[in-house]
Design a protein around this motif. Structure first.
Motif, short mmCIF file in Angstrom:
data_model
loop_
_atom_site.label_atom_id
_atom_site.label_comp_id
_atom_site.label_asym_id
_atom_site.label_seq_id
_atom_site.Cartn_x
_atom_site.Cartn_y
_atom_site.Cartn_z
N VAL A 35 -6.34 -11.92 0.29
CA VAL A 35 -6.65 -10.97 1.36
C VAL A 35 -5.62 -9.85 1.35
CG1 VAL A 35 -6.92 -10.66 3.85
CG2 VAL A 35 -7.73 -12.75 2.78
N LEU A 36 -4.34 -10.22 1.19
CA LEU A 36 -3.27 -9.23 1.16
C LEU A 36 -3.50 -8.21 0.04
CD1 LEU A 36 0.47 -10.08 1.59
CD2 LEU A 36 -0.21 -8.45 -0.13
N LEU A 37 -3.86 -8.71 -1.16
CA LEU A 37 -4.07 -7.81 -2.30
C LEU A 37 -5.26 -6.88 -2.03
CD1 LEU A 37 -3.47 -10.30 -5.25
CD2 LEU A 37 -2.04 -8.35 -4.63
N ALA A 38 -6.34 -7.42 -1.46
CA ALA A 38 -7.51 -6.60 -1.16
C ALA A 38 -7.16 -5.52 -0.13
CB ALA A 38 -8.65 -7.47 -0.64
N HIS A 39 -6.41 -5.91 0.90
CA HIS A 39 -6.05 -4.93 1.93
C HIS A 39 -5.07 -3.89 1.41
CE1 HIS A 39 -7.33 -7.68 5.51
NE2 HIS A 39 -8.34 -7.18 4.83
N ALA A 40 -4.19 -4.31 0.51
CA ALA A 40 -3.26 -3.34 -0.08
C ALA A 40 -4.03 -2.30 -0.88
CB ALA A 40 -2.24 -4.06 -0.96
N ALA B 188 0.83 -1.21 0.00
CA ALA B 188 0.00 0.00 0.00
C ALA B 188 0.86 1.25 0.00
CB ALA B 188 -0.94 0.00 1.21
N VAL B 189 1.99 1.22 0.73
CA VAL B 189 2.88 2.38 0.78
C VAL B 189 3.51 2.60 -0.60
CG1 VAL B 189 5.11 3.15 1.66
CG2 VAL B 189 3.33 2.44 3.24
#
Lengths: 283, 266
Positions: free
Chosen positions: B135-140, B71-72
């Protein structure tokens, strides 16, 4: 060239994970539920022929069950946003009135609950409100009630949870406009003989209108699709659209109908979303 | 006391009452949460021995760290572009897309991302199945929206003449970015990482939609337990999470304050 190096990866990400899902959502909404993996028939067959229909949209828009869910969600979102605005306004005004150096700790105090975990806060309300909970214990110890009040799984519990969860969202935009206001205007009105209530109604309140509108929308938009709080705190009959969509997807495994519900929810929220963007774009 | 100050006190009281009670009763020995049965740490011990919870927590921490880092990267680039590129072609669309996950109802984002992952798997075989990666991709994606806002706000208030001075003095754009812009952005990247990390640790809706059997995160376990009511273990977990959140927020505030003080002083 250098701009491209920045824009290309970011744009590719947004195209893949924000734009494409919207297109797929709309596509699946035109499909049909089907026993299989994945459990739907896409609107276009493998050879490209059209096999979709608008049946899901017709169902969502005409069946009273879904229509009521949308109506109820809008009412709950409106009430939650209004309550948050009412409670947040004096909080934001009080913070904006203290010297600038003391504002940050107060704003952090408002924000901290937002950081402590959404489910944990909902869990705390369960502990407070259930039959053997803290509030019923206090009321009983004071001799005010004899049998526990059925507080949990009610509209009251749902609204308490909603306002508790969304209140920080309302304080921030209100504080932003109130902290920017020119105190000289209020002093001038007071100097000219206006009473405090008049100063507030004729100067402070109109000046803060854009922030109030932003605060309202910032609560209204996510609240309209809220799932967790109505599900964990609300009464079983509170079939809001977030809950109905969740049920269609997880219990009924009707992915196309769930997608149609999502598309209609989005369509309903476009007006408030545009309004919010215009407020945010103000200088 | 003015009406506004009374309102602030009552509002803060309302915000903190459930949280304070939750933390206090985490130390109660009683089986029923929110009933005082004497001081005890037994529920913290029970928490540490609950393998399902611990496993889910470890998975959540890994997913959150990965999602926040992605995300960063994405949000940092997007925030930089929005703050420094002026009116470029497609800017309105770019801004709308980066901000969309911030305002859209979670059920909509979750469902549409799941349908995308299913469609992608059908078309190109990636991502194979659903679990921690999806999940990681969605949260990113969610986190990038927040990071972009924080970075853009930071750069908008930062003095642009510093970068121009570096360029005028002969720095290449890359050197100017690395030595001037990046240090200006750093606190907002740090704050954005923390924000994305917490959002990921807190999310149950996106995760429920896009996860699979092998990707049960902590909020998913918590949610299924809360469906049955509040247990003393979940109460103890709440106290731990409140403590971690308070520490993280304090750390973020400290870092931002120190950076501001240094800039103000130098």
């Amino acid at each position: 060239m250098r701009r491209l190096a920045v824009l290309a990866p970011a744009s590719a990400w947004l195209a893949l994970f924000v734009a494409a899902p919207a297109v797929v959502l709309l596509g699946i909404a035109l499909g049909e539920a089907d026993a299989g993996v994945p459990p739907f028939r896409p609107p276009f067959a493998a050879d490209g022929t059209w096999q979709g229909s608008f049946a899901n949209f017709a169902t969502v828009l005409t069946d009273p069950f879904y229509r009521d869910a949308f109506l109820r969600s809008l009412v709950v979102a409106f009430a939650t946003a209004s309550l948050c605005l009412l409670i947040a306004y004096p909080m934001a005004l009080a913070i904006a009135r203290v010297p600038e150096a003391r504002r940050t700790p107060l704003l952090l105090a408002v924000l901290l609950p937002f950081w402590t975990g959404f489910l944990i806060r909902v869990g705390a309300w369960i502990g407070l409100l259930r039959d053997a909970g803290w509030l019923n214990g206090v009321l009983r110890a004071l001799g005010l009630i004899e049998a526990p009040l059925p507080l949990l799984y009610s509209d009251l519990a749902m609204y308490l949870g909603m306002v508790h969860a969304y209140l920080p969202f309302a304080v921030l935009p209100l504080h932003a406009v109130l902290a920017r206001r020119d105190p000289a205007l209020e002093e001038a009105a007071a100097g000219l003989g206006a009473r405090p209530a008049t100063v507030f109604l004729t100067v402070t309140l109109p000046l803060s209108a854009p922030g109030a509108a932003a605060a309202f929308l910032l609560v209204f938009i996510p609240a309209a699709g809220e799932f967790v709080i109505p599900d964990l705190l609300g009464p079983p009959e509170a079939q809001l659209v977030g809950r109905v969509l969740w049920g269609e997807f997880f219990q009924n495994r009707d992915w196309p109908l769930a997608a149609a519900l999502a598309v209609v929810l989005l369509a309903l929220l476009i007006l408030p979303l545009r309004l919010f963007q215009r407020l945010e774009a103000r200088p | 006391m003015s009406v506004a100050r009374l309102g602030l006190r009552l509002g803060l009281g309302f915000l903190y009452l459930p949280i304070v009670l939750l933390v206090a009763y985490a130390f109660s020995a009683d089986r029923i949460p929110f009933q005082w049965g004497g001081f005890s740490l037994r529920w913290f011990r029970a928490l540490a021995e609950d393998e399902r919870l611990v496993e889910a927590a470890l998975l959540s921490l890994r997913v959150a760290a990965g999602a926040a880092t992605l995300a960063v990267l994405v949000g940092g680039l997007a925030g930089f572009a929005l703050a420094r590129f002026g009116p470029f072609r497609g800017r309105a669309l770019f801004g709308a897309l980066i901000g969309a996950p911030l305002v859209l109802p979670e059920v909509v984002t979750g469902l549409s991302l799941l349908l995308l992952f299913v469609a992608l798997e059908g078309a190109i075989g990636w991502p194979a199945g659903r679990g921690a990666l999806t999940v990681l991709l969605a949260h990113a994606t969610l986190g990038a929206a927040y990071v972009a806002v924080v970075v853009q706000a930071r750069l908008a208030e930062a003095d642009r003449s510093l970068e121009e001075a570096a360029l005028n003095l002969g720095a290449t754009p890359f050197v100017a970015f690395r030595t001037v812009t990046l240090p200006l952005m750093a606190p907002s990247l740090f704050a954005g990482w923390l924000l994305a990390f917490t959002l990921s640790l807190d999310d149950v809706v996106l995760a429920s939609f896009v996860s699979g059997p092998a990707g049960t995160t902590l909020p998913m376990v918590l949610f299924s337990r809360l469906k049955l009511g509040l247990t003393p273990e979940v109460n103890a977990l709440g106290a731990v999470i409140v403590a971690v959140a308070a520490a993280a927020l304090g750390l973020a505030a400290l870092v931002l304050a120190r950076v501001d003080a240094r800039r103000g002083g130098g």
